[in-house]
Design an enzyme around this catalytic site. Structure first.
Site, PDB file in Angstrom:
ATOM      1  NE  ARG A  94     -10.133  -4.223  -4.083  1.00  0.00           N
ATOM      2  CZ  ARG A  94      -9.372  -4.552  -3.334  1.00  0.00           C
ATOM      3  NH1 ARG A  94      -8.618  -4.609  -2.342  1.00  0.00           N
ATOM      4  NH2 ARG A  94      -9.435  -6.589  -3.332  1.00  0.00           N
ATOM      5  CG  ASP A 103      -5.967  -0.291   1.066  1.00  0.00           C
ATOM      6  OD1 ASP A 103      -6.629  -0.015   0.200  1.00  0.00           O
ATOM      7  OD2 ASP A 103      -5.790  -1.842   0.884  1.00  0.00           O
ATOM      8  CG  ASP A 119      -1.372  -1.189   1.282  1.00  0.00           C
ATOM      9  OD1 ASP A 119      -2.366  -1.598   0.211  1.00  0.00           O
ATOM     10  OD2 ASP A 119      -2.632  -1.641   2.386  1.00  0.00           O
ATOM     11  CG  ASP A 170      -2.707  -4.661  -2.314  1.00  0.00           C
ATOM     12  OD1 ASP A 170      -3.659  -4.890  -3.369  1.00  0.00           O
ATOM     13  OD2 ASP A 170      -2.668  -4.741  -0.793  1.00  0.00           O
TER      14      ASP A 170
END
Length: 516
Positions: A245, A196, A163, A192
């Protein structure tokens, strides 16, 4: 199966309104967000607000190790601290540092178990290269004006679980602003996510930032059982070349407005597992399935208004595919507990392109599609001989320092912070060395557009360089050389700090006058 088709909807500008408090019990509070950059805006203003390291020591760091040292050198883990970062931070210059006020690691910038910290890029810029920023079990954190790129979860080197910025485990009140988060591919290439939030992360605002070239933009909740994270605002961000996302929401409440989405390749805002999101005045372009519940039958909800869908395609309804389009309509209502200004969606591409990301001068929109540059150009130093009198041209209005409070860095023996606000030129404050800072503070927001720094008669010209800083946010309002009068755009704040960054001897500040 229904064939995907491009749609374009030109919606009218939504009317700005102060919504009622949410059913969750979040109280109405906080002033209207404005073009000024000293206000986080969004959910970060709730739950007591987000001020970062306001009022604390300012430390400059050019390595990751120095960032960790700054955290570890505090009196305790909650002592306010502003870390100014310049240069490239990578694995080669980032090491674990131990101390009672920190818990750091070799392979990431670790803000763990800390509070009241601002991390801000300055000067030529701050780049975190293949090194993520991890916020865990922390609160009241500000991250601004930095670039984080190519953080990997597999391959070499790895950092922060892949992240760029990750938050987890009881994190609250974080403002991430004017950052650039980017990767060079998706999970197959070792990356990734860019942003987040997990495990009870709450009251977060992401503003004026760029997220691009990644398989995953970001999520709120890492699994269908992790639904405790909530109250997240996304505004004036650019999402570009993201597979999915943007963001993924599991449970909780989010607000996304005035964002520019370009090339969302698989899906965009994915509201799942009972999540509620208010989606207004965004501009979606050249993208697919920009809003809905995707890859699950656990539905989420959305309220939509004022968005533009420019060449957006929509998949057919299916067992685990529930797009909001091709003609998105609301299936819930979401009450927002703070006030905010909406730019019309039609101008969002231009205003976001001009303002979002690191090294854009912290530019923001004024709510009327016009980018604004915060902080003034330093007051020019006039040509000719240096001033010989400590008395600047008298301003109009009352000296707001009289009756206010004051604090600062370590002071020389026999001096007092209060001497700079007593109206007496015969008393003064001196730093413990040639540099230091002195602040004037008020109990409520006060508008200031000018300060006068008066040195004692025998020390005129001792101060050679300085900065004026918004003590609430750490934003530099002005900088220059030689003491005297300093003007800047009128700013509402509770604390203003004069930082002496260079001097030819020991400075003596007789008065720190402030004017509206």
């Amino acid at each position: 199966m229904r064939r995907p088709r491009a749609t374009r909807v030109h919606a009218a500008l939504a009317t700005m309104a102060l919504a009622a408090a949410a059913a969750t019990g979040v109280a109405l509070s906080g002033p209207e967000a404005s073009a000024a950059t000293d206000d986080a805006g969004g959910y970060a203003t709730q739950n007591g607000g987000t001020t970062g390291g306001t009022g604390g020591q300012t430390v400059r760091a050019t390595t990751g190790t120095q960032i960790h040292q700054a955290l570890c050198n505090r009196a305790d883990s909650s002592t306010p601290l502003v870390i100014e970062v310049e240069g490239t931070i990578d694995h080669g210059n980032t090491s674990k540092v131990s101390g009672d006020s920190c818990d750091t690691a070799d392979d990431r910038i670790e803000l763990k178990g800390v509070s009241n910290v601002t991390l801000i890029g300055v000067g030529s810029g701050a780049v975190f290269d293949q090194l993520g920023i991890h916020v865990r079990d922390s609160s009241n954190i500000i991250i601004r004006n930095v670039t984080v790129r190519n953080v990997k979860k597999s391959g070499s080197p790895t950092s922060n679980g892949g992240d760029a910025i990750g938050m987890e485990t009881d994190v609250h009140n974080v403002w991430v602003d004017h950052v650039t988060l980017e990767a060079s591919g998706g999970e197959d290439e070792g990356y990734d996510s860019l942003f987040d939030l997990k495990d009870n992360t709450r009251y977060v605002t992401l503003s004026y930032s760029i997220l691009r070239n990644s398989g995953r933009g970001g999520l709120v909740g890492h699994s269908d059982t992790d639904v405790s994270s909530s109250f997240v605002t996304y505004h004036h961000n650019l999402y570009e070349n993201i597979d999915s996302r943007a963001p993924l929401l599991r449970g909780g409440t989010a607000h996304t407005y005035d964002n520019y989405f370009v090339s969302l390749n698989k899906s965009g805002i994915n509201s799942r597992v009972g999540a509620h999101v208010k989606v207004e005045n965004n501009y979606f372009k050249d993208s697919k399935d920009v809003l809905g519940t995707f890859y699950t039958d656990k539905l989420g909800y959305w309220q939509v208004s004022g968005n533009i869908y420019d060449n957006v395609t929509w998949s057919a309804e299916g067992t685990e595919n529930h797009p909001a389009g091709p003609d998105p309509t609301s299936n819930t209502t979401v009450s927002i507990p703070y006030s905010y200004r909406l730019d019309p969606a039609a101008c969002v591409p231009d205003v976001v392109t001009a303002t979002a990301g690191a090294n854009k001068g912290l530019r923001v929109s004024d709510g009327s599609c016009s980018p604004q540059t915060p902080g003034p150009t330093p007051t020019p130093t006039p040509s000719g001989p240096a001033p010989t009198s400590p008395t600047p041209t008298p301003p109009s209005g009352a000296n707001l320092s009289i009756g206010a409070g004051s604090d600062g860095s370590s002071k020389a023996s026999g001096t007092s912070y209060g001497n700079v606000r007593d109206g007496d030129l015969g008393t003064y404050w001196s730093p413990a060395g040639p540099t230091g800072s002195i602040s004037i503070k008020w109990g409520s927001p006060t508008s200031v557009s000018r300060i006068d720094i008066r040195e004692t008669a025998g020390t005129v010209g001792t101060i050679t360089s300085w900065r004026v800083v918004n003590g609430d946010t750490g934003v530099v309002l002005a900088s220059g050389s030689g003491a005297g009068a300093v003007t800047f755009p009128q700013t509402s704040l509770r604390k203003i700090t004069y930082e002496i960054t260079g001097a030819s001897g020991t400075p003596q500040v007789a008065e720190f006058e402030t004017y509206a």
